[in-house]
Scaffold this motif. Structure first.
Motif, PDB file in Angstrom:
ATOM      1  N   GLU A 105      36.690  39.867  37.224  1.00  0.00           N
ATOM      2  CA  GLU A 105      36.649  40.545  38.514  1.00  0.00           C
ATOM      3  C   GLU A 105      35.844  39.726  39.517  1.00  0.00           C
ATOM      4  O   GLU A 105      36.251  39.560  40.676  1.00  0.00           O
ATOM      5  N   ILE A 121      37.048  37.985  43.024  1.00  0.00           N
ATOM      6  CA  ILE A 121      36.390  38.244  44.308  1.00  0.00           C
ATOM      7  C   ILE A 121      36.006  36.929  44.982  1.00  0.00           C
ATOM      8  O   ILE A 121      36.186  36.752  46.197  1.00  0.00           O
ATOM      9  N   GLY A 165      41.293  48.011  43.806  1.00  0.00           N
ATOM     10  CA  GLY A 165      39.871  48.225  44.104  1.00  0.00           C
ATOM     11  C   GLY A 165      39.099  46.928  44.205  1.00  0.00           C
ATOM     12  O   GLY A 165      38.227  46.777  45.072  1.00  0.00           O
ATOM     13  N   THR A 166      39.441  45.953  43.329  1.00  0.00           N
ATOM     14  CA  THR A 166      38.750  44.665  43.377  1.00  0.00           C
ATOM     15  C   THR A 166      39.040  43.943  44.686  1.00  0.00           C
ATOM     16  O   THR A 166      38.139  43.352  45.296  1.00  0.00           O
ATOM     17  N   LYS A 202      37.122  45.572  47.415  1.00  0.00           N
ATOM     18  CA  LYS A 202      35.705  45.251  47.272  1.00  0.00           C
ATOM     19  C   LYS A 202      35.429  43.850  47.830  1.00  0.00           C
ATOM     20  O   LYS A 202      34.399  43.615  48.480  1.00  0.00           O
ATOM     21  N   GLU A 225      35.201  43.865  51.581  1.00  0.00           N
ATOM     22  CA  GLU A 225      33.960  44.414  52.120  1.00  0.00           C
ATOM     23  C   GLU A 225      32.862  43.355  52.212  1.00  0.00           C
ATOM     24  O   GLU A 225      31.953  43.460  53.035  1.00  0.00           O
ATOM     25  N   HIS A 226      32.922  42.308  51.376  1.00  0.00           N
ATOM     26  CA  HIS A 226      31.901  41.269  51.387  1.00  0.00           C
ATOM     27  C   HIS A 226      32.220  40.140  52.363  1.00  0.00           C
ATOM     28  O   HIS A 226      31.456  39.177  52.472  1.00  0.00           O
TER      29      HIS A 226
END
Length: 761
Positions: free
Chosen positions: A549, A553, A595-596, A599, A602-603
């Motif tokens: 994960e 990302i 979801g990953t 996520k 968001e970063h």
């Protein structure tokens, strides 16, 4: 209306009675024609027989004349110049002997002689005579020719010709010798036995019934056999072709004249037969036919009336029986048959309507019963057996399987621009799928079809005991049905196949298995064939480690789409490669991946509204996806959007960094401490990344780029100033001259000293 059918039948029977009458008349006319044709054909055959017989005889005479003209004695005799010596008398006797033997060999010859033109005498089979005596002996009795005519004919040139001196005086003439016919000194004359030729012709049937004539090539009469009283009445001008037939008057009666031509001597053989010979047979045939016509009319007519009346009475009784029951207007009915037809049509329409209604109800009830049977909602025991019998459900074995068809997109099947409503389209699709699949399954097994919850269910009654082979058969049938329906009708199908179960109680379990297999299309996508064997042992663990994960990302944050897509693909392949992923875990894997990605977004260093539209579109598309494959495609599309966004941000940042780094290097070329470490400290970027960055932006390594720039600066200084090599070495950032000279020669191919002197590499 009362008598209309009776009259119609009567006219019909009388019309039928007229058919044999018409046929009889046609037969009469055709028989006359055929009989006449047959007589003419027979006459021609007999006439050809006459021609062949006479041609053979004349051919023998020609052959004899040819042999005689080639006889050495004859040739020697006719070529003598002096006929007054004693030897001529001996030769004459020899010639007479030869002529006598030739004449004796052919019975159609009266006599023959050789006429010597210069001596005006002739040698016969018995003596030698002067021309006048010779003419009197052989031709004087004929009034048709004079001495002068005969003498002139002896002087002409002949190549084997048949001539007629008078009515009964036919001769064959040949100039001698044959090798020099144009200047021949003699003429061979063969007198034919005309009476014998006539007798030979008279023995043939055609001459007995009529007359036979022989004409030469100019249609001149040569010989007559039979009645010759009215020969002058014949129009010989009609005889032009090689053969033919025509009719004309012969005295007071009609005759048929046939003729054929001889290739042997260009003569024509003509037969004259009175028409009455064969018209008598035609008259007899006509009499018999007229008698038959009389019987047809005066016996068949009353019989037709009696039979018509007898056959009409049952119709009359039927009309009296049904006429009160006909609902239509009786005045508009033309005859009894129309009345009966109207009655039968009304009853048939009522019967068809009733049968159609009953059949529809029966089909609906049967389909409903099959649906309840598949779901296990039917009675058991005798009630079930009675229901099955009432719906004509007969199972030939106690082994069952269920095929469940889910119908997908079928818009490509209809190009009617909305002329059909949605329900009629769906019913048409059901009809296509049902008929094709029933046909394929019915080749090996018994099949029953119904509609269950918008899907088509096929209950298969298995006909063999080999379970493994039967399962493969069902898969093959499903594949064939899918190929035909999707390939030809553009109807998308997903098919679930259950295991095989014994007894009626196993049918609901088979239906549940097929339904569960069909639901698995979410994982593997639509338009698939899913046997229950494939999903009945699914995986119960999801592989989704934390480091994978984090790696995903990082790839997203750095805009590395290929690496990010590879990471997603690795997660999916790892989860499905060593077993069947359950439906629940498949959905969970998709949600984890989504979801990953969210996520990682968001970063990112982004404004509040950046990628908001894309995230909203992703959520909307995911709610409309029907399969794992569609969700996977949407994830890849969104990944591409995010990575492109990050990459565009990074490119903007890299452009500024490139300009700053390269400008700094150009300004500090004289600094001997210029290095990747100093640059990384200056721009707060790690050295490996900075090395790759310079390589990407300039196409060269850091060392190559710096050295090339220092060499260019050194060339400028050597051209524009008088500084020494040592001074220039320090100004361009090299610690000693040897290093500078080695680097300069490496990039320029010559030393700095050679460059300053103007030498070229």
């Amino acid at each position: 209306m009362k008598r209309s059918v009776f009259l119609f039948w009567l006219y019909s029977n009388l019309t039928i009675l007229c058919i044999p009458i018409v046929i009889t008349m046609l037969v009469l006319f055709q028989s006359q024609h055929l009989l006449s044709s047959e007589v003419i054909r027979s006459n021609k055959a007999l006439l050809n027989q006459v021609k062949q017989s006479l041609d053979n005889q004349f051919k023998d005479i020609k052959r004899m004349g040819l042999q005689l003209s080639l006889d050495p004695k004859v040739i020697k005799y006719v070529n003598q110049a002096d006929f007054n010596n004693s030897q001529v008398k001996i030769d004459t006797l020899d010639l007479i002997t030869s002529l006598r033997s030739y004449a004796a060999s052919n019975g159609d010859i009266n006599d023959l002689y050789v006429y010597m033109k210069k001596g005006h005498f002739g040698v016969t089979t018995s003596t030698m005579n002067q021309d006048e005596l010779l003419f009197q002996l052989l031709h004087g009795g004929n009034k048709g020719i004079t001495m002068k005519q005969w003498s002139d004919s002896m002087e002409k040139i002949y190549y084997g010709n048949f001539l007629q001196f008078a009515d009964d005086d036919m001769v064959y003439m040949q100039s001698l010798p044959i090798q020099n016919a144009s200047e021949a000194p003699a003429t061979l004359v063969v007198t034919l036995n005309a009476e014998r030729l006539k007798a030979a012709i008279s023995n043939i049937q055609i001459a007995q019934a009529g007359s036979v004539l022989i004409l030469d090539s100019t249609n001149k009469l040569l010989m007559t056999a039979g009645d010759s009283d009215h020969v002058s009445d014949i129009d010989f001008e009609q005889i032009r072709s090689a053969e033919g037939t025509f009719s004309q008057k012969w005295g007071k009666e009609e005759v048929t004249i046939s003729y054929v031509s001889s290739v042997e001597n260009e003569w024509k053989y003509v037969s004259i037969v009175p028409t009455k010979i064969y018209s008598a047979k035609v008259s007899q045939l006509r009499s018999w036919i007229y008698a038959g016509l009389f019987l047809c009319i005066f016996v068949g007519g009353p019989m037709s009336i009696w039979l018509t009346r007898r056959h009409y009475m049952p119709i009359r009784r039927m009309v009296d029986l049904v006429s009160p029951k006909v609902k239509s207007n009786l005045e508009g009915i033309g005859n009894e048959f129309s009345l009966l037809q109207s009655f039968m049509s009304e009853n048939e329409a009522l019967q068809v309507t009733a049968n159609r209604t009953i059949q529809k109800q029966q089909d609906v009830l049967r389909s409903h019963f099959l649906a309840r049977l598949l779901k296990g909602r039917v009675e058991s025991g005798s009630a079930l057996a009675q229901s099955m019998e009432s719906f004509d459900l007969r199972f030939e074995s106690n082994r069952f399987a269920v095929l469940l068809f889910h119908i997908g997109d079928y818009d490509a099947l209809f190009n009617d621009n909305g002329s059909r409503d949605a329900e009629s389209k769906l019913q048409y699709v059901y009809y296509i799928v049902t008929n094709i699949t029933e046909e394929l399954i019915g080749r090996k097994h018994t099949v029953f079809t119904t509609e269950v919850d918008g899907m088509i269910a096929f209950l298969v009654n298995i006909q063999n005991d080999d379970e493994a082979r039967t399962k493969q058969d069902l898969i093959d049938i499903a594949q064939e049905a899918q190929t035909i329906i999707q390939g030809k009708f553009y109807i998308q199908l997903t098919i679930g196949i259950s295991d095989i179960h014994p007894l009626l109680t196993g049918i609901p379990q088979g239906f549940d298995e097929a339904l569960e297999a069909l639901e698995y299309k979410f994982v593997i996508g639509p338009s698939q064939i899913i046997p229950f064997d494939r999903i009945k042992r699914p995986k119960n663990e999801l592989y989704y480690p934390l480091d994978m994960e984090r790696q995903l990302i990082n790839h997203i944050r750095t805009g590395q789409y290929e690496e990010a897509m590879e990471a997603v693909s690795e997660l999916i392949v790892t989860n499905v490669s060593d077993g069947t992923l359950s439906l629940q875990l498949g959905k969970l894997l998709m949600f984890e991946l989504i979801g990953t990605i969210l996520k990682a977004i968001e970063h990112l260093d982004q404004g509040p509204n950046e990628l908001a539209v894309e995230k909203h579109a992703l959520i909307k598309q995911l709610t409309q996806c029907e399969s794992f494959v569609e969700i996977e495609d949407e994830i890849y599309k969104f990944l591409k959007t995010v990575c492109d966004y990050v990459d565009s941000k990074k490119k903007s940042h890299n452009t500024n960094l490139k300009d700053q780094v390269l400008s700094y290097i150009d300004e500090h070329l004289a600094d001997m401490d210029l290095s990747l470490t100093s640059l990384s400290l200056k721009f707060e970027v790690n050295a490996p990344y900075l090395s790759r960055f310079i390589k990407e932006q300039s196409g060269e390594t850091f060392i190559d780029y710096v050295n090339k720039q220092r060499v260019q600066l050194a060339k400028q200084l050597m051209t524009e100033t008088d500084d020494t090599i040592t001074d220039i070495t320090q100004k361009v950032g090299f610690s000693n001259s040897n290093t500078f000279i080695r680097v300069f020669k490496r990039y320029e191919g010559i030393t700095p000293g050679q460059f300053r002197k103007g030498d070229q590499p």
